[in-house]
Write an enzyme that holds these catalytic residues in place. Structure first.
Site: not given
Lengths: 67, 67, 67, 67, 67, 67
Positions: B1-3, B43
């Site tokens: 979920m890090p972007y 992502v």
């Protein structure tokens, strides 16, 4: 090393190369004058966005421009 | 979920599909190894930006490349 | 001059200074190896975001972590 | 004056003009209802990103879609 | 896997946890209904920005709020 | 309705309120003069980033400043 991103609508064919050069030079000059750094390292990116993909007040700019 | 978002200039036709795949894999591997999470959920988006729309030190990259 | 931004949740007090240094070094190394440029000029910024301000699948990470 | 940016993959020719208009209207409505401001001033931009330039879990969406 | 970022001013102590949860849920619902994907994977981040750091029409929101 | 975001390191206590006001006014003036629009609607946000979270050429600005 400061980083500036501009998003603007692409209207009537979009900004010219000269306008983009002037935006890059102008934003950088403002930053350098006020903050006293970044003269050689400031990065500027410009995103021109189709009016279908840009909304204000819940409405597409494409529709707003028709009014 | 890090972007993670990468902005780079589009030069000589742009990065190849293989280069983009390697950037996505490489950035994700770095994050997972250091932070211990994100292996399935990280992502990554890549924006290739025309050299007219990219400036450094107040100058368009288009002009810098001519020098 | 490439620009990379990472957004990640701030968990358990957040990433350490060492982890952030390793992320900056690691992302830059990946880019330089694949694209062959940016070694001295690549800019990386990291945003640590409170889990209340981070959602996945419509749910706050704060809530997901309680499960 | 709140500002919202959406990044999504461009799949099967991309979102239609009507879908984009609905996203702009819908996101603005949600913000106005919850925060009680922004009705006339909220700005929304949508970036459609090629699946080669979009990764999840270290893999290009282009590859994920082939599976 | 769609990614949405919201920037809003931090006013009167900022948005509550409940408001942020409602924004995350609401934006995700809008996207899923219109685009038919992203139900489990959509990522939302919220940046609350100090009114000194937010300008509209060339003026700080801090000053606008005093009027 | 154009949108500009600036990211800069937070050094020596950070930019003053007056510097931020001048940046917002200056960037907006540059845009309006060159593009002929946005006088009342241009949005500017400023992110001040801790030097631990800002890297250039693979190195944290915190370390660069020590040299």
């Amino acid at each position: 090393m400061p980083y500036l991103n501009l998003k603007m609508t692409k209207e009537d064919g979009g900004a010219t190369t000269e306008q983009k050069a002037a935006l890059i030079a102008g934003f950088t000059k403002v930053f350098v004058e006020i903050m006293g750094r970044g003269q050689k390292t400031m990065v500027v990116t410009i995103d021109e966005v189709h009016t279908d993909n840009y909304g204000i007040g819940g409405e597409q700019v494409t529709e707003i421009r028709k009014k």
